[in-house]
Design a protein around this motif. Sequence first.
Motif, short mmCIF file in Angstrom:
data_model
loop_
_atom_site.label_atom_id
_atom_site.label_comp_id
_atom_site.label_asym_id
_atom_site.label_seq_id
_atom_site.Cartn_x
_atom_site.Cartn_y
_atom_site.Cartn_z
N SER A 44 -2.42 -6.35 -6.94
CA SER A 44 -1.78 -7.67 -7.09
C SER A 44 -0.35 -7.54 -7.57
CB SER A 44 -2.58 -8.53 -8.07
OG SER A 44 -1.90 -9.76 -8.29
N LEU A 45 0.57 -8.04 -6.75
CA LEU A 45 1.97 -8.18 -7.15
C LEU A 45 2.33 -9.66 -7.26
CD1 LEU A 45 3.64 -5.51 -4.80
CD2 LEU A 45 2.65 -5.18 -7.07
N ALA B 120 11.29 -15.34 2.09
CA ALA B 120 11.44 -14.62 0.83
C ALA B 120 10.08 -14.48 0.15
CB ALA B 120 12.42 -15.35 -0.09
N LEU B 121 10.02 -13.63 -0.86
CA LEU B 121 8.78 -13.45 -1.61
C LEU B 121 9.10 -12.99 -3.03
CD1 LEU B 121 7.97 -10.05 -1.62
CD2 LEU B 121 7.95 -10.61 0.80
N ARG B 122 8.18 -13.35 -3.93
CA ARG B 122 8.28 -12.89 -5.32
C ARG B 122 7.23 -11.82 -5.55
NH1 ARG B 122 6.10 -16.21 -10.46
NH2 ARG B 122 4.25 -14.99 -9.88
N ILE B 123 7.65 -10.70 -6.14
CA ILE B 123 6.71 -9.65 -6.50
C ILE B 123 6.85 -9.35 -8.00
CG2 ILE B 123 6.30 -8.54 -4.27
CD1 ILE B 123 8.64 -6.72 -4.75
N ALA B 124 5.71 -9.14 -8.65
CA ALA B 124 5.67 -8.92 -10.09
C ALA B 124 5.34 -7.45 -10.37
CB ALA B 124 4.63 -9.82 -10.74
N PHE B 125 6.04 -6.87 -11.34
CA PHE B 125 5.80 -5.46 -11.68
C PHE B 125 5.11 -5.30 -13.03
CE2 PHE B 125 10.26 -6.60 -12.67
CZ PHE B 125 10.26 -6.47 -14.06
N CYS B 126 4.61 -6.40 -13.61
CA CYS B 126 4.14 -6.36 -14.99
C CYS B 126 2.75 -5.77 -15.16
CB CYS B 126 4.19 -7.75 -15.61
SG CYS B 126 3.49 -9.05 -14.56
N TYR B 127 1.88 -5.86 -14.15
CA TYR B 127 0.47 -5.57 -14.41
C TYR B 127 -0.04 -4.27 -13.79
CZ TYR B 127 -4.17 -6.93 -15.97
OH TYR B 127 -5.38 -6.99 -16.63
N GLU B 128 0.50 -3.89 -12.66
CA GLU B 128 -0.01 -2.70 -11.96
C GLU B 128 0.70 -1.43 -12.44
OE1 GLU B 128 -2.56 -2.61 -10.05
OE2 GLU B 128 -2.86 -4.69 -9.41
N GLU B 129 -0.02 -0.32 -12.36
CA GLU B 129 0.57 0.98 -12.69
C GLU B 129 1.60 1.37 -11.63
OE1 GLU B 129 0.12 2.62 -15.38
OE2 GLU B 129 -1.54 1.50 -16.24
N PRO B 130 2.58 2.22 -11.99
CA PRO B 130 3.61 2.61 -11.02
C PRO B 130 3.06 3.13 -9.70
CG PRO B 130 4.28 3.29 -13.21
CD PRO B 130 2.89 2.75 -13.35
N LYS B 131 2.01 3.95 -9.74
CA LYS B 131 1.47 4.49 -8.48
C LYS B 131 0.90 3.37 -7.61
CE LYS B 131 -3.14 5.65 -10.30
NZ LYS B 131 -4.14 6.74 -10.48
N ASN B 132 0.29 2.36 -8.23
CA ASN B 132 -0.23 1.24 -7.47
C ASN B 132 0.89 0.37 -6.90
OD1 ASN B 132 -2.86 2.01 -7.94
ND2 ASN B 132 -3.17 0.61 -9.65
N ILE B 133 1.95 0.22 -7.68
CA ILE B 133 3.11 -0.53 -7.20
C ILE B 133 3.69 0.14 -5.96
CG2 ILE B 133 5.50 -1.16 -7.74
CD1 ILE B 133 4.56 -1.64 -10.63
N ARG B 134 3.84 1.46 -6.01
CA ARG B 134 4.38 2.18 -4.86
C ARG B 134 3.48 2.03 -3.64
NH1 ARG B 134 8.62 5.33 -4.94
NH2 ARG B 134 7.85 6.42 -3.09
N GLU B 135 2.18 2.16 -3.87
CA GLU B 135 1.25 2.05 -2.75
C GLU B 135 1.25 0.65 -2.15
OE1 GLU B 135 -1.66 2.70 0.15
OE2 GLU B 135 -0.28 4.04 -0.92
N ALA B 136 1.31 -0.36 -3.02
CA ALA B 136 1.33 -1.74 -2.53
C ALA B 136 2.57 -1.99 -1.69
CB ALA B 136 1.29 -2.70 -3.72
N LEU B 137 3.71 -1.51 -2.14
CA LEU B 137 4.95 -1.75 -1.39
C LEU B 137 5.01 -0.90 -0.12
CD1 LEU B 137 7.47 -2.22 -4.32
CD2 LEU B 137 6.46 -3.95 -2.84
N ARG B 138 4.35 0.25 -0.13
CA ARG B 138 4.25 1.02 1.12
C ARG B 138 3.48 0.22 2.16
NH1 ARG B 138 0.90 3.74 4.04
NH2 ARG B 138 -0.85 3.34 2.64
N ARG B 139 2.33 -0.34 1.75
CA ARG B 139 1.52 -1.14 2.67
C ARG B 139 2.29 -2.38 3.12
NH1 ARG B 139 -4.18 -1.55 -0.72
NH2 ARG B 139 -4.43 0.68 -1.17
N LEU B 140 2.91 -3.04 2.16
CA LEU B 140 3.63 -4.28 2.48
C LEU B 140 4.82 -3.98 3.38
CD1 LEU B 140 3.76 -7.31 2.07
CD2 LEU B 140 4.99 -6.92 -0.08
N GLY B 141 5.50 -2.86 3.14
CA GLY B 141 6.61 -2.46 4.00
C GLY B 141 6.17 -2.26 5.43
N GLU B 142 4.98 -1.68 5.61
CA GLU B 142 4.45 -1.48 6.96
C GLU B 142 4.17 -2.82 7.64
OE1 GLU B 142 0.99 0.95 6.61
OE2 GLU B 142 2.13 2.83 6.40
#
Length: 433
Positions: free
Chosen positions: A51-52, A393-415
């Motif tokens: 969740s972002l 546009a979109l809002r993404i939050a960095f407060c709750y997920e661990e860095p590795k999960n943030i990277r993975e989420a943005l990799r998926r979202l980027g695709e």
Amino acid sequence: MGNKRYSDSMQVNGLIQFDDWHDLYASRMETMRSSAVRDLFAAASRSDIISLSGGMPDIRNLPLETVSKVAADAVLKEGVAGLQYGSTTGREQTKEVVCRLMKDFDIEVVPSDVTITSGGQQALDLLGKIFISKDDLIITEGPTYLGALQAFSAYEPNIITIPFDEEGMLTHLLEEKLAELVAKSPHGKHGVKFLYTVPTFQNPGGVTMSLERRKHLLELSHKYKVLIIEDDPYGRLRFSGTPVPTLRSMDKNVVYLGTVSKVFAPGLRTGWVIAPRPILAKLNLAKQGADLCGSSLNQVIVEHYFNDTDWQGELDKMIALYTKRRDAMLEALEDYFPAEATWTHPEGGLFVWVTLPEYVDTPQLLSVALDKGVTFVPGDGCYPGGSGLGRNALRIAFCYEEPKNIREALRRLGEVIEERMELYRAFIDAGAL
């Protein structure tokens, strides 16, 4: 029975059951809409979702032994005071804590300048209630905090949005808009009830209004007699850069909203309003009808936490955590998002605002992202309903997920974004668009 509500009804177990409740609702319900973030909470709770979307502070590392002692002290040391009704304006001791906290921001107030509310959200609702009549004009940043839009929309205003950049609200555009409203009015008045702003680590943009623009904003507020409401839930969450004075510290006419939600525990629903006393008098009158008084127990817990613990040390740990996650998000955006995308670079707070090419529709993108196990907030939810703004546009939050999960989420979202853009390019090449 000639009344349609009764003629279309039937009796079940002796009770009248109506087929259609529509004509019972107040007209304001037509303009109210559900919070985009709240609607995503059910999906975000799934174990396969990163969740972002939600701006939930990460309180998983709070020292629970300390918090449990604070909660016990709230009952054992205060006795039944925390379990009884209290003052509409809040406990005097809680307001004294607020006054002390505000000194960190050079805001000098006494308890009679403060009303305790059930979180910042109740403060927004009460301010809407005492100021907004149907079709009144109010001004916000565009985009702005979607909870504020939800609170204000119940009172059916017309909302004017002013864009921002990395230095916050574009106050020269605000000046142009105010001058335009005055010029169009037969009475030479702009008709704006108030201007609502989140000037520090803005939600959803993450940007901070520069000192020069804060000064300009206050100049305009005096020139055009516009009340300013400053919402400051993130002011203590600075990771880098130079602190900027609050608007309230620069001008005592500003209405200031604060909360413990982002620095302690959102579940306690404890916030406050600092305002000129005539405004507080009206707000307190509205609050009596809303809840009589806030939770005395929650207020006592807040008092003990900020009086008896190393709360600043715990907050510093939280800030260090958020800094790493903010950095991971910005790095992942560079690595995985298309070159056509742009985003803000917050010095604090919880959010990044991403802008995509105009042909990318983020509300439609969300359903695909959910299938990939990622949530975000589509940008149109951060604008008044029906404006059509923010859909790319979109809002993404960095407060709750661990860095590795943030990277993975943005990799998926980027695709997902790249697939949509490739589809658009294919239509262009085929001459279909």
